[in-house]
Design an enzyme around this catalytic site. Sequence first.
Site, PDB file in Angstrom:
ATOM      1  N   ASN A  22       0.873  -1.172   0.000  1.00  0.00           N
ATOM      2  CA  ASN A  22       0.000   0.000   0.000  1.00  0.00           C
ATOM      3  C   ASN A  22       0.910   1.221   0.000  1.00  0.00           C
ATOM      4  O   ASN A  22       1.542   1.525   1.006  1.00  0.00           O
ATOM      5  CB  ASN A  22      -0.883  -0.023   1.256  1.00  0.00           C
ATOM      6  CG  ASN A  22      -1.709   1.235   1.388  1.00  0.00           C
ATOM      7  OD1 ASN A  22      -1.808   2.026   0.456  1.00  0.00           O
ATOM      8  ND2 ASN A  22      -2.294   1.429   2.557  1.00  0.00           N
ATOM      9  N   TRP A  23       0.959   1.885  -1.165  1.00  0.00           N
ATOM     10  CA  TRP A  23       1.909   2.997  -1.281  1.00  0.00           C
ATOM     11  C   TRP A  23       1.333   4.308  -0.763  1.00  0.00           C
ATOM     12  O   TRP A  23       2.022   5.335  -0.793  1.00  0.00           O
ATOM     13  CB  TRP A  23       2.400   3.103  -2.737  1.00  0.00           C
ATOM     14  CG  TRP A  23       3.294   1.946  -3.090  1.00  0.00           C
ATOM     15  CD1 TRP A  23       3.815   1.030  -2.231  1.00  0.00           C
ATOM     16  CD2 TRP A  23       3.778   1.574  -4.390  1.00  0.00           C
ATOM     17  NE1 TRP A  23       4.599   0.119  -2.901  1.00  0.00           N
ATOM     18  CE2 TRP A  23       4.597   0.427  -4.223  1.00  0.00           C
ATOM     19  CE3 TRP A  23       3.615   2.092  -5.671  1.00  0.00           C
ATOM     20  CZ2 TRP A  23       5.231  -0.201  -5.296  1.00  0.00           C
ATOM     21  CZ3 TRP A  23       4.252   1.468  -6.741  1.00  0.00           C
ATOM     22  CH2 TRP A  23       5.054   0.333  -6.560  1.00  0.00           C
ATOM     23  N   LYS A  24       0.084   4.304  -0.336  1.00  0.00           N
ATOM     24  CA  LYS A  24      -0.524   5.493   0.294  1.00  0.00           C
ATOM     25  C   LYS A  24      -0.256   6.724  -0.573  1.00  0.00           C
ATOM     26  O   LYS A  24      -0.279   6.628  -1.787  1.00  0.00           O
ATOM     27  CB  LYS A  24      -0.001   5.650   1.732  1.00  0.00           C
ATOM     28  CG  LYS A  24      -0.121   4.352   2.526  1.00  0.00           C
ATOM     29  CD  LYS A  24       0.104   4.528   3.998  1.00  0.00           C
ATOM     30  CE  LYS A  24       0.070   3.169   4.679  1.00  0.00           C
ATOM     31  NZ  LYS A  24       0.104   3.259   6.122  1.00  0.00           N
ATOM     32  N   HIS A  60      -9.252   0.505   4.633  1.00  0.00           N
ATOM     33  CA  HIS A  60      -7.987   0.733   5.338  1.00  0.00           C
ATOM     34  C   HIS A  60      -8.232   1.622   6.560  1.00  0.00           C
ATOM     35  O   HIS A  60      -9.063   2.519   6.519  1.00  0.00           O
ATOM     36  CB  HIS A  60      -6.968   1.382   4.397  1.00  0.00           C
ATOM     37  CG  HIS A  60      -5.601   1.397   4.987  1.00  0.00           C
ATOM     38  ND1 HIS A  60      -5.197   2.374   5.867  1.00  0.00           N
ATOM     39  CD2 HIS A  60      -4.573   0.523   4.879  1.00  0.00           C
ATOM     40  CE1 HIS A  60      -3.962   2.108   6.257  1.00  0.00           C
ATOM     41  NE2 HIS A  60      -3.558   0.988   5.675  1.00  0.00           N
ATOM     42  N   GLU A  87      -6.743   4.052   7.734  1.00  0.00           N
ATOM     43  CA  GLU A  87      -6.621   5.509   7.495  1.00  0.00           C
ATOM     44  C   GLU A  87      -7.888   6.047   6.840  1.00  0.00           C
ATOM     45  O   GLU A  87      -8.285   7.180   7.091  1.00  0.00           O
ATOM     46  CB  GLU A  87      -5.365   5.791   6.648  1.00  0.00           C
ATOM     47  CG  GLU A  87      -4.109   5.585   7.486  1.00  0.00           C
ATOM     48  CD  GLU A  87      -2.887   5.116   6.717  1.00  0.00           C
ATOM     49  OE1 GLU A  87      -2.854   5.258   5.480  1.00  0.00           O
ATOM     50  OE2 GLU A  87      -1.967   4.575   7.363  1.00  0.00           O
ATOM     51  N   GLU A 135      -5.484  -5.896  10.108  1.00  0.00           N
ATOM     52  CA  GLU A 135      -4.460  -4.901  10.431  1.00  0.00           C
ATOM     53  C   GLU A 135      -4.797  -4.243  11.770  1.00  0.00           C
ATOM     54  O   GLU A 135      -5.598  -3.302  11.819  1.00  0.00           O
ATOM     55  CB  GLU A 135      -4.408  -3.817   9.354  1.00  0.00           C
ATOM     56  CG  GLU A 135      -4.078  -4.343   7.977  1.00  0.00           C
ATOM     57  CD  GLU A 135      -3.515  -3.237   7.100  1.00  0.00           C
ATOM     58  OE1 GLU A 135      -2.361  -3.377   6.686  1.00  0.00           O
ATOM     59  OE2 GLU A 135      -4.201  -2.243   6.872  1.00  0.00           O
ATOM     60  N   GLY A 182       2.184   1.475  10.887  1.00  0.00           N
ATOM     61  CA  GLY A 182       3.082   2.627  10.816  1.00  0.00           C
ATOM     62  C   GLY A 182       3.716   2.992  12.150  1.00  0.00           C
ATOM     63  O   GLY A 182       4.344   4.041  12.268  1.00  0.00           O
ATOM     64  N   SER A 203       3.397  -2.912  10.342  1.00  0.00           N
ATOM     65  CA  SER A 203       4.849  -2.897  10.574  1.00  0.00           C
ATOM     66  C   SER A 203       5.537  -4.209  10.192  1.00  0.00           C
ATOM     67  O   SER A 203       6.462  -4.644  10.886  1.00  0.00           O
ATOM     68  CB  SER A 203       5.161  -2.493  12.015  1.00  0.00           C
ATOM     69  OG  SER A 203       4.618  -1.205  12.284  1.00  0.00           O
TER      70      SER A 203
HETATM   71  C1  PEP Z   1      -0.705  -0.327   6.127  1.00  0.00           C
HETATM   72  O1  PEP Z   1      -0.781   0.885   5.985  1.00  0.00           O
HETATM   73  O2  PEP Z   1      -1.587  -1.066   5.669  1.00  0.00           O
HETATM   74  C2  PEP Z   1       0.432  -0.845   6.878  1.00  0.00           C
HETATM   75  C3  PEP Z   1       0.412  -2.088   7.258  1.00  0.00           C
HETATM   76  O3  PEP Z   1       1.452   0.037   7.121  1.00  0.00           O
HETATM   77  P1  PEP Z   1       2.886  -0.313   7.792  1.00  0.00           P
HETATM   78  O4  PEP Z   1       3.385  -1.570   7.120  1.00  0.00           O
HETATM   79  O5  PEP Z   1       3.739   0.882   7.480  1.00  0.00           O
HETATM   80  O6  PEP Z   1       2.632  -0.518   9.234  1.00  0.00           O
END
Ligand code: PEP
Length: 250
Positions: free
Chosen positions: A9-11, A94, A96, A166, A172, A212
């Site tokens: 996921n490049w956000k 997601h 976010e 998640e 993050g 993470s």
């Molecule tokens: C995500 O945003 O879905 C995610 C898992 O981010 P990160 O790997 O940076 O924790």
Amino acid sequence: MRKNIVAGNWKMNLNAEQTRALISELASVQLPENTRVLVAPPFVNLSAALEAAAHSSVEVMAQNMHQAESGAYTGEVSASMLTHLGVKTVVLGHSERRSYFGETDALLAQKVQTALNHHMEVVFCFGEELAERENNTHFEVVASQLKNALFALPASTWSSIVLAYEPVWAIGTGLTASSAQAQEMHAFIRQTIAEAYSASLAQEVSILYGGSVKANNAAELFGQPDVDGGLIGGASLVAADFKGIIDGLR
Ligand code: PEP
């Protein structure tokens, strides 16, 4: 047999040129059997990503999508716009999107239905917040997210659903669920699906872990029997790190 999947996921990161460059690096990776690699660039870079990924095994997905077919929704993107470009998969739910843009399970149920109406695959994200884990309500929260957003779907549509558990506290933050915590929740998710549908359907659903994941913890997480890969944020933006995570599936 369910697939192993590593999805990036490049956000809101990378421009079109950087997107092409990163996909070119990923395109050279030899994938193990029964494995998929997907990346989700921002909407404006989807065309560049699709071009760069053509003739490779890297698949391109969108990070979000509106639930309506079309209309006066300034700044939004529809399912048919995505499929017209050649995008076949969309990430929905997601954390976010849930926390910064107020997306609820009820809204997500509509988005999922719209995506399925357009024959798109959905990577559906969900997971508890830190306070919910600390209160010991994390199983209840996860079960209700699944029920409210997905369990009205007919069994026949589940071949187009990939789940991404998640825990919000791990996204993050550098905090990762331990492999035992991830396995415990993934087994619970599979059991919850088995009770709502059937054990055989539950066995076919790929359940990814996100939060993470890094090259140095991927193999242990992905080695758990109910963890079928990962959804990766930060570490998917660096080719060497993302490749290291893909190696965790071997
Ligand atoms: C995500 O945003 O879905 C995610 C898992 O981010 P990160 O790997 O940076 O924790």
